[in-house]
Design an enzyme around this catalytic site. Sequence first.
Site, PDB file in Angstrom:
ATOM      1  N   ALA A  66      22.029   4.803  11.287  1.00  8.00           N
ATOM      2  CA  ALA A  66      21.251   5.219   9.908  1.00  8.00           C
ATOM      3  C   ALA A  66      21.186   4.262   9.143  1.00  8.00           C
ATOM      4  O   ALA A  66      22.257   3.400   8.874  1.00  8.00           O
ATOM      5  CB  ALA A  66      21.507   6.346   9.500  1.00  8.00           C
ATOM      6  N   GLY A 109      23.192   5.703  14.253  1.00  2.00           N
ATOM      7  CA  GLY A 109      21.443   7.024  14.528  1.00  2.00           C
ATOM      8  C   GLY A 109      21.430   5.538  15.600  1.00  2.00           C
ATOM      9  O   GLY A 109      19.989   6.375  15.921  1.00  2.00           O
ATOM     10  N   GLU A 112      22.436   6.498  18.613  1.00  3.00           N
ATOM     11  CA  GLU A 112      22.163   7.815  18.760  1.00  3.00           C
ATOM     12  C   GLU A 112      20.350   8.430  19.537  1.00  3.00           C
ATOM     13  O   GLU A 112      19.912   8.847  20.061  1.00  3.00           O
ATOM     14  CB  GLU A 112      22.072   8.538  17.608  1.00  3.00           C
ATOM     15  CG  GLU A 112      23.186   8.886  17.500  1.00  3.00           C
ATOM     16  CD  GLU A 112      24.075   9.693  16.492  1.00  3.00           C
ATOM     17  OE1 GLU A 112      24.121   8.548  15.378  1.00  3.00           O
ATOM     18  OE2 GLU A 112      24.386  10.622  16.142  1.00  3.00           O
ATOM     19  N   GLU A 132      30.689   5.492  12.718  1.00  6.74           N
ATOM     20  CA  GLU A 132      30.302   5.755  11.800  1.00  6.74           C
ATOM     21  C   GLU A 132      31.621   6.591  10.603  1.00  6.74           C
ATOM     22  O   GLU A 132      31.841   6.751  10.130  1.00  6.74           O
ATOM     23  CB  GLU A 132      29.563   7.369  11.812  1.00  6.74           C
ATOM     24  CG  GLU A 132      28.153   7.151  11.986  1.00  6.74           C
ATOM     25  CD  GLU A 132      27.957   7.375  13.604  1.00  6.74           C
ATOM     26  OE1 GLU A 132      28.679   7.087  14.088  1.00  6.74           O
ATOM     27  OE2 GLU A 132      26.851   7.738  13.880  1.00  6.74           O
TER      28      GLU A 132
HETATM   29  N1  CO8 Z   1      22.138   0.374   6.751  1.00  2.00           N
HETATM   30  C1  CO8 Z   1      21.521  -0.320   6.098  1.00  2.00           C
HETATM   31  N2  CO8 Z   1      21.536  -1.749   5.910  1.00  2.00           N
HETATM   32  C2  CO8 Z   1      22.347  -1.993   7.260  1.00  2.00           C
HETATM   33  C3  CO8 Z   1      22.758  -1.384   8.200  1.00  2.00           C
HETATM   34  C4  CO8 Z   1      22.929  -0.036   8.195  1.00  2.00           C
HETATM   35  N3  CO8 Z   1      23.213   0.731   9.002  1.00  2.00           N
HETATM   36  N4  CO8 Z   1      23.107  -2.546   9.219  1.00  2.00           N
HETATM   37  C5  CO8 Z   1      23.020  -3.388   8.548  1.00  2.00           C
HETATM   38  N5  CO8 Z   1      22.026  -3.783   7.664  1.00  2.00           N
HETATM   39  C6  CO8 Z   1      21.850  -4.745   6.288  1.00  2.00           C
HETATM   40  C7  CO8 Z   1      22.820  -5.379   5.580  1.00  2.00           C
HETATM   41  O1  CO8 Z   1      23.232  -4.143   4.854  1.00  2.00           O
HETATM   42  C8  CO8 Z   1      22.650  -6.733   5.318  1.00  2.00           C
HETATM   43  O2  CO8 Z   1      21.939  -6.549   4.551  1.00  2.00           O
HETATM   44  P1  CO8 Z   1      21.687  -8.160   3.111  1.00  2.00           P
HETATM   45  O3  CO8 Z   1      20.880  -8.904   4.053  1.00  2.00           O
HETATM   46  O4  CO8 Z   1      21.151  -6.692   2.393  1.00  2.00           O
HETATM   47  O5  CO8 Z   1      23.139  -7.631   3.200  1.00  2.00           O
HETATM   48  C9  CO8 Z   1      21.364  -6.698   6.891  1.00  2.00           C
HETATM   49  O6  CO8 Z   1      21.400  -5.556   7.421  1.00  2.00           O
HETATM   50  C10 CO8 Z   1      22.313  -7.973   7.896  1.00  2.00           C
HETATM   51  O7  CO8 Z   1      23.425  -7.241   8.485  1.00  2.00           O
HETATM   52  P2  CO8 Z   1      24.714  -7.901   8.107  1.00  2.00           P
HETATM   53  O8  CO8 Z   1      24.824  -9.294   6.929  1.00  2.00           O
HETATM   54  O9  CO8 Z   1      25.751  -6.891   8.041  1.00  2.00           O
HETATM   55  O10 CO8 Z   1      24.728  -8.669   9.843  1.00  2.00           O
HETATM   56  P3  CO8 Z   1      26.077  -8.740  10.389  1.00  2.00           P
HETATM   57  O11 CO8 Z   1      25.211  -9.957  11.750  1.00  2.00           O
HETATM   58  O12 CO8 Z   1      26.759  -9.909   9.607  1.00  2.00           O
HETATM   59  O13 CO8 Z   1      26.808  -7.642  11.597  1.00  2.00           O
HETATM   60  C11 CO8 Z   1      26.543  -5.352  11.960  1.00  2.00           C
HETATM   61  C12 CO8 Z   1      26.070  -6.951  12.359  1.00  2.00           C
HETATM   62  C13 CO8 Z   1      28.095  -5.658  12.736  1.00  2.00           C
HETATM   63  C14 CO8 Z   1      26.327  -3.981  12.910  1.00  2.00           C
HETATM   64  C15 CO8 Z   1      26.314  -4.533  10.533  1.00  2.00           C
HETATM   65  O14 CO8 Z   1      25.859  -5.233  10.111  1.00  2.00           O
HETATM   66  C16 CO8 Z   1      27.387  -3.547  10.655  1.00  2.00           C
HETATM   67  O15 CO8 Z   1      28.171  -3.550  10.897  1.00  2.00           O
HETATM   68  N6  CO8 Z   1      26.209  -2.606  10.450  1.00  2.00           N
HETATM   69  C17 CO8 Z   1      26.423  -1.183  10.102  1.00  2.00           C
HETATM   70  C18 CO8 Z   1      26.728  -0.716  11.429  1.00  2.00           C
HETATM   71  C19 CO8 Z   1      27.168   1.359  10.933  1.00  2.00           C
HETATM   72  O16 CO8 Z   1      28.094   1.664  10.448  1.00  2.00           O
HETATM   73  N7  CO8 Z   1      25.944   1.853  11.629  1.00  2.00           N
HETATM   74  C20 CO8 Z   1      26.517   3.279  11.519  1.00  2.00           C
HETATM   75  C21 CO8 Z   1      25.897   3.661  10.428  1.00  2.00           C
HETATM   76  S1  CO8 Z   1      26.221   5.180   9.652  1.00  2.00           S
HETATM   77  C22 CO8 Z   1      25.334   6.353  11.143  1.00  2.00           C
HETATM   78  O17 CO8 Z   1      24.131   5.611  11.797  1.00  2.00           O
HETATM   79  C23 CO8 Z   1      25.123   8.042  10.999  1.00  2.00           C
HETATM   80  C24 CO8 Z   1      25.865   8.054  10.187  1.00  2.00           C
HETATM   81  C25 CO8 Z   1      25.836  10.383  10.222  1.00  2.00           C
HETATM   82  C26 CO8 Z   1      25.411  10.145   8.955  1.00  2.00           C
HETATM   83  C27 CO8 Z   1      25.522  11.611   9.097  1.00  2.00           C
HETATM   84  C28 CO8 Z   1      24.175  12.707   8.157  1.00  2.00           C
HETATM   85  C29 CO8 Z   1      24.232  13.630   8.176  1.00  2.00           C
END
Ligand code: CO8
Length: 258
Positions: A66, A109, A112, A132
């Site tokens: 997400a 997400g 999911e 998460e």
């Molecule tokens: N949301 C927003 N932006 C993201 C996300 C994300 N989930 N994942 C990556 N991005 C963005 C980064 O911020 C980056 O943007 P920018 O260039 O502007 O800084 C761009 O995508 C590229 O990402 P990275 O530079 O981090 O790329 P890497 O190759 O270094 O790393 C990863 C790749 C390992 C996938 C890393 O991006 C990462 O860890 N991402 C987040 C993964 C994560 O934590 N996902 C879970 C999110 S929470 C969720 O899904 C559900 C929450 C439920 C909440 C319940 C509410 C009711």
Amino acid sequence: MPTYETLLVEQRGRVTLVTLNRPQALNALNSQILADLLAAMAAFDADPGQGCAVITGSEKAFAAGADIKEMQAQGFADMYAHDFFAGWDRFTKTRKPVIAAVSGYALGGGCELAMMCDFILAADSAKFGQPEIKLAVSPGMGGSQRLTRAVGKAKAMEMCLTGRMMDAAEAERAGLVSRVVPAAELVEEAVKTATTIAGMAPLAVLANKEMVNAAFETSLAMGVQFERRLFHALFATEDQSEGMSAFVEKRAGTWTGK
Ligand code: CO8
């Protein structure tokens, strides 16, 4: 064909291929992707010329979760009042089959969403996870439930509590994905599989999807009864008589969807 801000949608014969297209955010699922996906799935379901959909992402990421930047500033009142993420339930109401073709990251997400599809074909590069907890939250789009049903408590609990990723081979062993294919062949293989499904009698496709899904909602006895009644109902279709006649006459069946 309508166009979408965050998706590329094309029709390949009777298959709708949907590509998540927010490369700058590794396909993080924001409200716009949800709105676009719901619209694309509604159009797919309503089109009698389409029989199966494939949802895919990029080589690097199916979807990295997400959209954290969209959620960052939200408080409980906003999340609860707007029932944040409830729209994803509508995605699961798609009646025709949807295959997730996962390459690279399917995290949070993204994992999911893949699990909301009817089955997952994985590239050998695929990585699945529910990270998460590292953000001090939890799955919010069904991950704790669907992952547990798919891979069992031990793996689901470990993945949700540690945020560890599963690679494609482990995901296949654990039953999360139906098959693993080389990354370069993923979309082609998914479209081929979807074409096979889209070539089946349409009402039988709906019934098969509905009865397999019933296994997650009912007792065994109720599920078996539900299956038998739907099986009986298929004998009211023109395609059932055509399908069985075609077999006996050693020819391919042609379907009317009636
Ligand atoms: N949301 C927003 N932006 C993201 C996300 C994300 N989930 N994942 C990556 N991005 C963005 C980064 O911020 C980056 O943007 P920018 O260039 O502007 O800084 C761009 O995508 C590229 O990402 P990275 O530079 O981090 O790329 P890497 O190759 O270094 O790393 C990863 C790749 C390992 C996938 C890393 O991006 C990462 O860890 N991402 C987040 C993964 C994560 O934590 N996902 C879970 C999110 S929470 C969720 O899904 C559900 C929450 C439920 C909440 C319940 C509410 C009711």
